[in-house]
Design a protein around this motif. Structure first.
Motif, mmCIF file in Angstrom:
data_model
loop_
_atom_site.group_PDB
_atom_site.id
_atom_site.type_symbol
_atom_site.label_atom_id
_atom_site.label_comp_id
_atom_site.label_asym_id
_atom_site.label_seq_id
_atom_site.Cartn_x
_atom_site.Cartn_y
_atom_site.Cartn_z
ATOM 1 N N LEU A 140 -2.140 0.544 -2.370
ATOM 2 C CA LEU A 140 -3.563 0.861 -2.301
ATOM 3 C C LEU A 140 -3.839 2.237 -2.912
ATOM 4 O O LEU A 140 -3.012 3.153 -2.824
ATOM 5 N N LEU A 141 -5.009 2.360 -3.482
ATOM 6 C CA LEU A 141 -5.501 3.645 -3.969
ATOM 7 C C LEU A 141 -6.950 3.776 -3.510
ATOM 8 O O LEU A 141 -7.800 2.975 -3.903
ATOM 9 N N HIS A 142 -7.173 4.762 -2.650
ATOM 10 C CA HIS A 142 -8.491 4.946 -2.045
ATOM 11 C C HIS A 142 -8.951 3.678 -1.312
ATOM 12 O O HIS A 142 -10.132 3.306 -1.337
ATOM 13 N N GLY A 143 -7.991 2.999 -0.706
ATOM 14 C CA GLY A 143 -8.293 1.817 0.091
ATOM 15 C C GLY A 143 -8.428 0.530 -0.691
ATOM 16 O O GLY A 143 -8.644 -0.534 -0.103
ATOM 17 N N ALA A 184 -0.129 5.020 -6.157
ATOM 18 C CA ALA A 184 -0.800 4.643 -4.918
ATOM 19 C C ALA A 184 -0.718 5.791 -3.913
ATOM 20 O O ALA A 184 0.199 6.615 -3.953
ATOM 21 N N ASP A 185 -1.682 5.848 -2.994
ATOM 22 C CA ASP A 185 -1.641 6.849 -1.921
ATOM 23 C C ASP A 185 -1.305 6.233 -0.564
ATOM 24 O O ASP A 185 -1.088 6.945 0.410
ATOM 25 N N SER A 186 -1.249 4.882 -0.498
ATOM 26 C CA SER A 186 -0.898 4.194 0.751
ATOM 27 C C SER A 186 -0.489 2.772 0.433
ATOM 28 O O SER A 186 -0.608 2.311 -0.713
ATOM 29 N N VAL A 199 -1.472 -0.184 7.789
ATOM 30 C CA VAL A 199 -1.597 0.623 6.577
ATOM 31 C C VAL A 199 -0.874 1.943 6.829
ATOM 32 O O VAL A 199 -1.117 2.610 7.844
ATOM 33 N N ARG A 200 0.029 2.321 5.887
ATOM 34 C CA ARG A 200 0.829 3.535 6.036
ATOM 35 C C ARG A 200 0.754 4.348 4.737
ATOM 36 O O ARG A 200 0.665 3.772 3.643
ATOM 37 N N PRO A 201 0.803 5.685 4.846
ATOM 38 C CA PRO A 201 0.805 6.529 3.639
ATOM 39 C C PRO A 201 2.060 6.283 2.799
ATOM 40 O O PRO A 201 3.149 6.120 3.344
ATOM 41 N N ALA A 202 1.910 6.230 1.484
ATOM 42 C CA ALA A 202 3.050 6.041 0.575
ATOM 43 C C ALA A 202 2.593 6.332 -0.844
ATOM 44 O O ALA A 202 1.542 5.846 -1.283
ATOM 45 N N GLN A 203 3.377 7.149 -1.556
ATOM 46 C CA GLN A 203 3.079 7.457 -2.949
ATOM 47 C C GLN A 203 4.067 6.698 -3.839
ATOM 48 O O GLN A 203 5.216 7.112 -4.030
ATOM 49 N N LEU A 204 3.598 5.596 -4.367
ATOM 50 C CA LEU A 204 4.420 4.737 -5.229
ATOM 51 C C LEU A 204 3.561 4.255 -6.393
ATOM 52 O O LEU A 204 2.348 4.050 -6.247
ATOM 53 N N ARG A 205 4.205 4.062 -7.523
ATOM 54 C CA ARG A 205 3.473 3.527 -8.670
ATOM 55 C C ARG A 205 3.321 2.003 -8.520
ATOM 56 O O ARG A 205 4.221 1.321 -8.053
ATOM 57 N N ALA A 206 2.171 1.537 -8.962
ATOM 58 C CA ALA A 206 1.879 0.103 -8.833
ATOM 59 C C ALA A 206 2.530 -0.654 -9.976
ATOM 60 O O ALA A 206 1.868 -1.142 -10.898
ATOM 61 N N CYS A 207 3.846 -0.763 -9.908
ATOM 62 C CA CYS A 207 4.597 -1.469 -10.954
ATOM 63 C C CYS A 207 5.087 -2.814 -10.423
ATOM 64 O O CYS A 207 4.273 -3.627 -9.984
ATOM 65 N N ILE A 208 6.386 -3.028 -10.404
ATOM 66 C CA ILE A 208 6.961 -4.290 -9.914
ATOM 67 C C ILE A 208 7.623 -4.008 -8.571
ATOM 68 O O ILE A 208 8.623 -3.280 -8.503
ATOM 69 N N VAL A 209 7.064 -4.573 -7.490
ATOM 70 C CA VAL A 209 7.534 -4.289 -6.129
ATOM 71 C C VAL A 209 8.289 -5.498 -5.591
ATOM 72 O O VAL A 209 7.773 -6.619 -5.606
#
Length: 218
Positions: A140-143, A184-186, A199-209
């Protein structure tokens, strides 16, 4: 000198009178017969085509259509009995029994081409429970969702029984490589085999998860 007629001699006048009376009677007969033919109604018999003989009523069509042959009834019964309906419960996937859980997202070390995070589930209840399946993660980014939701990293079964206070863990792999997706910020996390969402805070790029099967924490 005129002679008196003799008694008993035929009189010519009488013949004339008799003839006249006969003529009158004849005329009277003709008049009466003519008046009778003119006044009496003429009754003509019905033509033979108008006489309709009673016919036997046709059998009711409803009785024919509502009574199927015995052979078709037996066939339909056999077909239905040979294909019993399957019970929805028999095809339902196993569900998790944990209802009181603590959920943590721990950012791990990064390596070339990927980011790693640990998804942990703690049994905060007083009884043993079981987790079944893989977690589902959406960044998520800004929800708002960005990128695609996660997918299991393998097709192996994923299941773990937790005693009170025990923890199950699934590793998250984010394959970045040359991906320049937003950061992402969460994240939104769905508990395995459940509809519980956190929903938990997490800084990850929105690539292949990708997410691993459940196991014990390292």
């Amino acid at each position: 000198m005129t002679r008196a007629p003799r008694l008993g001699a035929p009189v010519k006048v009488g013949r004339a009178v008799t003839a006249g009376v006969a003529v009158l009677l004849a005329l009277a007969g003709c008049t009466t017969s003519g008046r009778g033919e003119a006044d009496d109604p003429v009754i003509s018999p019905l033509p033979s085509s108008t006489v309709v003989a009673p016919s036997t009523p046709a059998p009711s069509s409803a009785a024919v259509t509502t009574s199927p042959p015995a052979s078709s009834t037996a066939a339909s019964t056999t077909a239905s009995s040979s294909h019993p309906a399957s019970s929805p419960a028999s095809s339902a996937a196993p569900r998790s029994t944990c209802t009181t859980l603590g959920v943590r997202v721990i950012r791990g070390s990064a390596s070339a081409g990927q980011e790693i995070a640990a998804l942990q589930f703690v049994n905060d209840g007083t009884k043993p429970c079981r987790l079944v399946g893989y977690p589902s993660v959406t960044l998520l980014l800004h929800g708002k969702p960005i990128g695609k939701p996660s997918a299991p990293s393998t097709t192996s079964p994923s299941e773990r029984t937790l005693q009170p206070g025990e923890t199950a863990e699934s590793l998250l792999h984010n394959y970045t490589n040359s991906c320049q997706a937003p950061l992402a910020d969460s994240l939104r996390l769905v508990v395995p085999g459940s509809t519980m969402t956190v929903v938990r805070p997490a800084q990850l790029r929105a690539c292949i998860v990708r997410v691993d099967r459940l196991g014990a924490p390292d």
